[in-house]
Write a protein that holds these residues in place. Structure first.
Motif, PDB file in Angstrom:
ATOM      1  N   ALA A   1      -1.523  15.252 -10.288  1.00  0.00           N
ATOM      2  CA  ALA A   1      -0.376  15.593  -9.176  1.00  0.00           C
ATOM      3  C   ALA A   1      -0.645  14.269  -8.123  1.00  0.00           C
ATOM      4  O   ALA A   1       0.207  13.702  -7.840  1.00  0.00           O
ATOM      5  CB  ALA A   1      -0.804  16.305  -8.323  1.00  0.00           C
ATOM      6  N   LEU A   2      -1.404  13.201  -9.010  1.00  0.00           N
ATOM      7  CA  LEU A   2      -1.004  12.408  -8.259  1.00  0.00           C
ATOM      8  C   LEU A   2      -0.431  11.446  -8.573  1.00  0.00           C
ATOM      9  O   LEU A   2       0.117  10.277  -7.451  1.00  0.00           O
ATOM     10  CB  LEU A   2      -2.983  11.719  -9.007  1.00  0.00           C
ATOM     11  N   LEU A   3      -0.210  11.384 -10.445  1.00  0.00           N
ATOM     12  CA  LEU A   3       0.863  10.821 -10.347  1.00  0.00           C
ATOM     13  C   LEU A   3       2.479  10.895 -10.375  1.00  0.00           C
ATOM     14  O   LEU A   3       2.875  10.138 -10.202  1.00  0.00           O
ATOM     15  CB  LEU A   3       0.378  10.939 -12.025  1.00  0.00           C
ATOM     16  N   ARG A   4       2.505  11.937 -10.204  1.00  0.00           N
ATOM     17  CA  ARG A   4       4.520  13.495 -10.021  1.00  0.00           C
ATOM     18  C   ARG A   4       4.354  12.175  -8.360  1.00  0.00           C
ATOM     19  O   ARG A   4       5.575  11.455  -7.855  1.00  0.00           O
ATOM     20  CB  ARG A   4       4.002  14.158  -9.774  1.00  0.00           C
ATOM     21  N   ALA A   5       3.026  12.846  -7.818  1.00  0.00           N
ATOM     22  CA  ALA A   5       3.383  11.884  -5.919  1.00  0.00           C
ATOM     23  C   ALA A   5       4.208  10.541  -6.174  1.00  0.00           C
ATOM     24  O   ALA A   5       4.640   9.685  -4.822  1.00  0.00           O
ATOM     25  CB  ALA A   5       1.949  11.982  -4.962  1.00  0.00           C
ATOM     26  N   ASN A   6       3.014  10.043  -6.839  1.00  0.00           N
ATOM     27  CA  ASN A   6       3.486   8.113  -7.037  1.00  0.00           C
ATOM     28  C   ASN A   6       4.938   7.881  -7.520  1.00  0.00           C
ATOM     29  O   ASN A   6       5.060   6.918  -7.331  1.00  0.00           O
ATOM     30  CB  ASN A   6       1.953   7.400  -8.112  1.00  0.00           C
ATOM     31  N   HIS A   7       5.101   9.220  -8.369  1.00  0.00           N
ATOM     32  CA  HIS A   7       6.637   8.766  -8.900  1.00  0.00           C
ATOM     33  C   HIS A   7       7.591   8.980  -7.922  1.00  0.00           C
ATOM     34  O   HIS A   7       8.816   8.478  -8.060  1.00  0.00           O
ATOM     35  CB  HIS A   7       6.357   9.758 -10.399  1.00  0.00           C
ATOM     36  N   ALA A   8       7.086   9.858  -6.793  1.00  0.00           N
ATOM     37  CA  ALA A   8       8.387  10.088  -6.253  1.00  0.00           C
ATOM     38  C   ALA A   8       7.552   8.795  -4.311  1.00  0.00           C
ATOM     39  O   ALA A   8       9.526   8.575  -4.280  1.00  0.00           O
ATOM     40  CB  ALA A   8       7.867  10.931  -5.146  1.00  0.00           C
ATOM     41  N   GLN A   9       7.356   8.101  -4.907  1.00  0.00           N
ATOM     42  CA  GLN A   9       7.249   7.007  -3.963  1.00  0.00           C
ATOM     43  C   GLN A   9       7.069   6.064  -4.180  1.00  0.00           C
ATOM     44  O   GLN A   9       8.500   5.076  -3.813  1.00  0.00           O
ATOM     45  CB  GLN A   9       4.623   6.831  -3.965  1.00  0.00           C
TER      46      GLN A   9
ATOM     47  N   LEU B   1      10.219   5.654  -6.649  1.00  0.00           N
ATOM     48  CA  LEU B   1      11.892   6.081  -6.253  1.00  0.00           C
ATOM     49  C   LEU B   1      12.533   6.016  -5.214  1.00  0.00           C
ATOM     50  O   LEU B   1      13.531   5.651  -4.777  1.00  0.00           O
ATOM     51  CB  LEU B   1      12.072   7.557  -6.868  1.00  0.00           C
ATOM     52  N   ASP B   2      11.215   6.900  -3.667  1.00  0.00           N
ATOM     53  CA  ASP B   2      11.487   5.972  -2.644  1.00  0.00           C
ATOM     54  C   ASP B   2      11.763   5.168  -2.169  1.00  0.00           C
ATOM     55  O   ASP B   2      12.700   4.102  -1.415  1.00  0.00           O
ATOM     56  CB  ASP B   2      10.703   7.195  -1.497  1.00  0.00           C
ATOM     57  N   HIS B   3      11.541   3.420  -2.419  1.00  0.00           N
ATOM     58  CA  HIS B   3      11.214   2.526  -3.071  1.00  0.00           C
ATOM     59  C   HIS B   3      12.447   1.526  -4.161  1.00  0.00           C
ATOM     60  O   HIS B   3      12.166   0.639  -4.107  1.00  0.00           O
ATOM     61  CB  HIS B   3      10.080   1.816  -3.228  1.00  0.00           C
ATOM     62  N   GLY B   4      13.218   2.446  -4.184  1.00  0.00           N
ATOM     63  CA  GLY B   4      13.962   1.984  -5.113  1.00  0.00           C
ATOM     64  C   GLY B   4      13.837   1.643  -6.926  1.00  0.00           C
ATOM     65  O   GLY B   4      14.088   1.272  -7.697  1.00  0.00           O
ATOM     66  N   ILE B   5      12.382   2.267  -7.171  1.00  0.00           N
ATOM     67  CA  ILE B   5      12.083   1.795  -8.457  1.00  0.00           C
ATOM     68  C   ILE B   5      12.275   3.178  -9.125  1.00  0.00           C
ATOM     69  O   ILE B   5      11.863   4.409  -9.411  1.00  0.00           O
ATOM     70  CB  ILE B   5      10.107   1.624  -8.653  1.00  0.00           C
ATOM     71  N   THR B   6      12.707   2.825 -10.388  1.00  0.00           N
ATOM     72  CA  THR B   6      13.274   2.966 -11.082  1.00  0.00           C
ATOM     73  C   THR B   6      12.213   3.570 -12.920  1.00  0.00           C
ATOM     74  O   THR B   6      12.720   4.733 -13.489  1.00  0.00           O
ATOM     75  CB  THR B   6      14.478   4.076 -11.438  1.00  0.00           C
ATOM     76  N   THR B   7      11.835   3.017 -13.273  1.00  0.00           N
ATOM     77  CA  THR B   7      10.726   2.796 -14.319  1.00  0.00           C
ATOM     78  C   THR B   7       8.740   2.494 -13.781  1.00  0.00           C
ATOM     79  O   THR B   7       8.998   1.994 -12.799  1.00  0.00           O
ATOM     80  CB  THR B   7      11.362   1.748 -15.277  1.00  0.00           C
ATOM     81  N   SER B   8       8.680   2.907 -14.322  1.00  0.00           N
ATOM     82  CA  SER B   8       6.774   3.244 -14.074  1.00  0.00           C
ATOM     83  C   SER B   8       6.119   3.071 -15.658  1.00  0.00           C
ATOM     84  O   SER B   8       6.418   2.976 -16.392  1.00  0.00           O
ATOM     85  CB  SER B   8       6.630   4.532 -13.833  1.00  0.00           C
ATOM     86  N   GLY B   9       5.651   1.697 -15.934  1.00  0.00           N
ATOM     87  CA  GLY B   9       4.944   1.209 -17.173  1.00  0.00           C
ATOM     88  C   GLY B   9       3.418   1.459 -16.774  1.00  0.00           C
ATOM     89  O   GLY B   9       2.976   1.505 -15.542  1.00  0.00           O
TER      90      GLY B   9
ATOM     91  N   HIS C   1       0.649  -1.265   0.026  1.00  0.00           N
ATOM     92  CA  HIS C   1       0.515   0.185  -0.186  1.00  0.00           C
ATOM     93  C   HIS C   1       0.716   1.018   0.298  1.00  0.00           C
ATOM     94  O   HIS C   1       0.196   2.133  -0.205  1.00  0.00           O
ATOM     95  CB  HIS C   1      -0.822   0.157   1.187  1.00  0.00           C
ATOM     96  N   GLU C   2       1.922   1.207  -0.012  1.00  0.00           N
ATOM     97  CA  GLU C   2       3.320   2.592   0.149  1.00  0.00           C
ATOM     98  C   GLU C   2       3.318   2.547  -1.063  1.00  0.00           C
ATOM     99  O   GLU C   2       3.892   3.585  -1.775  1.00  0.00           O
ATOM    100  CB  GLU C   2       4.358   1.932   1.215  1.00  0.00           C
ATOM    101  N   LEU C   3       2.736   1.643  -2.209  1.00  0.00           N
ATOM    102  CA  LEU C   3       2.893   2.470  -3.799  1.00  0.00           C
ATOM    103  C   LEU C   3       1.452   2.689  -4.399  1.00  0.00           C
ATOM    104  O   LEU C   3       1.471   2.854  -5.232  1.00  0.00           O
ATOM    105  CB  LEU C   3       3.516   0.746  -4.383  1.00  0.00           C
ATOM    106  N   TRP C   4       0.764   2.738  -3.601  1.00  0.00           N
ATOM    107  CA  TRP C   4      -1.053   2.827  -3.593  1.00  0.00           C
ATOM    108  C   TRP C   4      -0.615   5.154  -2.765  1.00  0.00           C
ATOM    109  O   TRP C   4      -0.367   5.019  -2.154  1.00  0.00           O
ATOM    110  CB  TRP C   4      -1.723   2.942  -2.416  1.00  0.00           C
ATOM    111  N   THR C   5      -1.213   6.081  -3.930  1.00  0.00           N
ATOM    112  CA  THR C   5      -1.272   7.025  -3.861  1.00  0.00           C
ATOM    113  C   THR C   5      -2.836   7.712  -3.705  1.00  0.00           C
ATOM    114  O   THR C   5      -3.270   6.965  -5.053  1.00  0.00           O
ATOM    115  CB  THR C   5      -0.265   8.289  -4.797  1.00  0.00           C
ATOM    116  N   LEU C   6      -3.279   8.141  -3.007  1.00  0.00           N
ATOM    117  CA  LEU C   6      -5.067   8.282  -3.038  1.00  0.00           C
ATOM    118  C   LEU C   6      -5.036   9.974  -2.474  1.00  0.00           C
ATOM    119  O   LEU C   6      -4.331  10.106  -1.415  1.00  0.00           O
ATOM    120  CB  LEU C   6      -5.548   7.231  -1.809  1.00  0.00           C
TER     121      LEU C   6
END
Length: 131
Positions: free
Chosen positions: A80-88, A90-98, A35-40
Motif C-alpha cells: 500500500a505504501l509503495l502504491r501510494a508513493n508511486h502516485a506521489q 507521478l504527481d511530481h512528473g516522475i515516471t520511473t522509480s528505481g 518530503h512530498e516524496l516521502w510516504t509514511l
C-alpha cells in the motif's frame, strides 16, 4: 524515523550499520529533501511504515528506504505504501522509480517489488569473509 529505521534494519546481519542520529538527520536532509516524496503510515502516533524517495534526474526517482516495523508486517502495508508513493511520484512528473534490495533479504522484498512491477536491472556483487 531514526528509531523506526534502526528497529527495522539493525537486527539483521546483512551489513547494516546504524548511523548516529546526526548522520541520519544529515543524510535525510541532504539526499531526500522533498518530503512530498516521502510516504509514511502511522498507527496513532506510532510510525508503522515508510517509503522514502528522491528525484535523481528528470523523471527518475530512487527509493532506497522501504520499511515496515515488525508489528505491522504481513498485512499489505508495504504494498500500500509503495502504491501510494508511486502516485506521489507521478504527481511530481516522475515516471520511473528505481529501488534496490539485498538478494538475501529475509523479508521477501524481491517478491514484493516484483509483484508491483519492478524488474531486476543491475546486480551488484557482495563479498564476505570470515574474520
Amino acid at each position: 524515523m531514526f528509531e523506526a529505521n534502526a528497529e527495522v534494519f539493525s537486527d539483521r546481519s546483512l551489513g547494516y550499520v546504524q548511523d548516529t542520529f546526526e548522520e541520519f538527520e544529515r543524510e535525510a536532509a541532504d539526499d531526500f529533501p522533498d518530503h512530498e516524496l516521502w510516504t509514511l503510515a502511522y498507527d496513532g502516533d506510532q510510525l508503522a511504515g515508510w517509503v522514502i524517495s528522491a528525484e535523481e534526474e528528470d523523471g527518475v526517482a530512487d527509493t532506497p528506504w522501504v520499511g515496515v516495523r515488525p508489528a505491522y508486517r504481513c498485512q499489505g502495508l508495504a504494498s500500500a505504501l509503495l502504491r501510494a508513493n508511486h502516485a506521489q511520484l507521478l504527481d511530481h512528473g516522475i515516471t520511473t522509480s528505481g529501488i534496490w534490495t539485498l538478494a538475501e533479504n529475509p523479508t521477501g522484498s524481491i517478491a514484493l517489488y516484483e509483484s508491483l512491477g519492478y524488474r531486476e536491472d543491475t546486480r551488484q556483487p557482495r563479498y564476505r569473509k570470515p574474520v
